[in-house]
Design an enzyme around this catalytic site. Structure first.
Site: not given
Length: 426
Positions: A48, A222, A243, A312
Site C-alpha cells: 500500500d 476481503h 493478502h 500488506d
C-alpha cells in the site's frame, strides 16, 4: 578447585560451540535464501505504498524521494535489501468514496503507480504479463504491477473495468470492507455486517466472466465465504488471495478457511500470506516464526503449489518482529529453509506459483478471444441515487427547462441537490 574450574570451562566451551554452530547454521540458511531469491523473483501480492503517497504527499512525487523516505515500510533501499523481484502495488481508495468519486480517486492511484515506476527506471519496470515479469527480473529491475483493491472503484461499470485493464491493472479485489451493489464483503460473516446479495448478484457474476475474458486476476481477499465459493465454482481461471492468511491458525474472518484452501488448490490458485499481526496470531504481536507457521500449515493441508507472499506492507499498523519492513523478506525465506522446506518449494512460494496462475489466466483470456465484451449494464435500481445520472437507461431522459414545472418542482430539485451535497460530505 582446579578440577571444578576445568569442568566449568568445559561447560562454557560447550555452550560457546553450540552457539557458534547455531549462528553458522543461520548464516547458511540466509546464504541459501539469498541465492534462491537471486534465481527466482520474489513476487509480493499487496503493498500500500501508493496510498501512503496519497495521504502524506497528495501524490506529489516531486515532494518525495523514495531513496531516502524513511517513514514507511517500503523505500528503494529496503526493496533492494529485501530482494523484491515484483510487486503488486495497491490502487486503493477507501469505501467512503463509493457512490462519490471512487473512480477518479482510483485512476489517480493508478496514475501515481505509473509515475513512481517511471521516476525510478533504474529500480522499477512496469509490467503487465508473466513474461514481462521474468524479463524485468533478468534485467535486475523490480517489476511493477497494479491491483485495484475494492470493487467500489468500478462504480458498477464493466466499461470502467475494461478501461482499468487497458491502464495495466492485473487484479481486482472484488470488495474491500464494504459491500458493493453486486458483491458481499468479508464483514457479512461477522456480527457487524449483513449480506445484501447472498454472495454475488447476477451483475457480480457478469464481472467475474468479464474478468476471465480480459485476463484479469480475481482477488478473493476481503470476500465473504459465500463469494469465495461462488467464484471458485464459476471462474474459468485460477483465483488469488492477494493478502490473506490461514484461518486454521488464526480464526479471523479475513483469513482463508480450510475448505476454501482445498478448493484453491483444486482450482490451481494461490493464497499470498498476509503479515498483519492481527491476521497472523489474532493478537497485536507476532514474530517471524508465527508467519512461517501459516506457510507450514497451508503447505501441509494443500501443498506448496498454492502459497505466496502478500505482506500488506504500508497498509497495516502492526507487523511481526523480525519482519519490520520489506527489507526483511529474506529472514522469512531463511526461516522456511530452516524448517526443512526444499529449494523447489521455496521457489514456488517466492514467485513460480504466482507466475503459473498469471500465465494460466492469460491462457484463459486467449481462449476467449472471440467472445465479445459484456455491455449489459447493472440494473439502474441497484445503483440509483441522487448523485448519479441515468443516461442510456429507459425513461431516463433529462427534462428540458419548459417541462420542469410539470415534471419536477424546484423544491424537488433543491432537495436533491442538498441530498447530494450531504452524501459528498459523508
Amino acid at each position: 578447585m582446579l578440577s571444578r574450574a576445568l569442568a566449568h570451562l568445559c561447560r562454557l566451551m560447550g555452550v560457546m560451540t553450540f552457539v557458534v554452530a547455531q549462528i553458522t547454521a543461520q548464516d547458511q540458511y540466509m546464504t541459501r535464501a539469498l541465492n534462491l531469491m537471486s534465481e527466482t523473483p520474489l513476487i509480493d501480492g499487496h503493498n500500500d505504498l501508493p496510498w501512503q503517497l496519497r495521504e502524506r504527499f497528495n501524490n506529489q512525487l516531486n515532494k518525495v524521494d523514495l531513496n531516502s523516505l524513511n517513514t514507511t515500510h517500503t523505500n528503494i533501499p529496503k526493496i533492494k535489501a529485501g530482494k523484491l523481484g515484483a510487486q503488486f502495488w495497491s490502487a486503493f481508495v477507501p469505501c467512503d468514496t463509493q457512490y462519490k468519486d471512487a473512480v477518479r480517486q482510483t485512476l489517480e492511484q493508478i496514475d501515481v503507480i505509473h509515475r513512481m515506476c517511471q521516476k525510478y527506471p533504474e529500480t522499477f519496470r512496469f509490467t503487465a504479463s508473466s513474461q514481462e515479469i521474468r524479463a524485468a527480473f533478468r534485467d535486475n529491475r523490480t517489476a511493477c504491477l497494479i491491483g485495484v483493491e475494492g470493487g467500489h472503484s468500478l462504480d458498477s461499470s464493466l466499461g470502467t473495468l475494461r478501461a482499468m485493464y487497458l491502464l495495466g491493472v492485473r487484479y481486482l479485489t472484488l470488495t474491500h470492507s464494504c459491500n458493493t451493489p453486486w458483491a458481499d464483503n468479508w464483514l457479512v460473516d461477522t456480527e457487524s455486517g449483513h449480506s445484501e446479495h447472498n454472495g454475488l448478484s447476477p451483475f457480480g457474476k457478469q464481472v467475474i466472466k468479464e474478468m476471465n475474458r480480459l485476463g484479469m486476476l480475481i482477488d478473493l481477499s476481503h470476500m465473504s465465504v459465500e463469494v469465495m465459493n461462488q467464484v471458485l465454482n464459476m471462474s474459468a481461471a485460477p483465483v488469488i488471495f492477494s493478502h490473506s492468511s490461514a484461518y486454521g491458525i488464526c480464526p479471523h474472518k479475513r483469513n482463508v478457511p480450510d475448505n476454501i484452501l482445498l478448493k484453491v488448490r483444486d482450482k490451481g490458485g494461490i493464497v499470498m500470506i498476509n503479515f498483519y499481526n492481527d491476521y497472523v496470531t489474532c493478537s497485536p504481536t507476532a514474530n517471524v516464526s508465527n508467519v512461517a507457521d501459516h506457510f507450514d500449515y497451508i503447505k501441509k493441508l494443500a501443498g506448496p503449489s498454492i502459497i505466496g507472499f502478500g505482506g500488506d506492507y504500508d497498509g497495516v499498523t502492526r507487523v511481526p518482529t523480525g519482519l519490520e519492513d520489506v527489507s526483511k523478506m529474506p529472514v522469512l525465506v531463511a526461516e522456511l529453509l530452516a524448517r526443512g522446506w526444499k529449494d523447489e518449494e521455496v521457489k514456488a512460494a517466492l514467485g513460480e506459483n504466482l507466475l503459473r496462475v498469471l500465465k494460466k489466466t492469460e491462457e484463459v483470456r486467449d481462449s476467449l478471444a472471440g467472445a465479445p465484451p459484456d455491455d449489459v449494464p447493472i440494473p439502474l435500481e441497484k445503483v440509483q441515487n441522487t448523485c448519479r445520472t441515468s443516461y442510456g437507461y429507459p425513461d431516463s431522459s433529462y427534462p428540458d427547462s419548459s417541462s420542469w414545472g410539470s415534471s419536477l418542482s424546484w423544491l424537488t430539485v433543491l432537495m436533491s441537490l442538498f441530498a447530494c451535497l450531504q452524501l459528498r460530505e459523508h
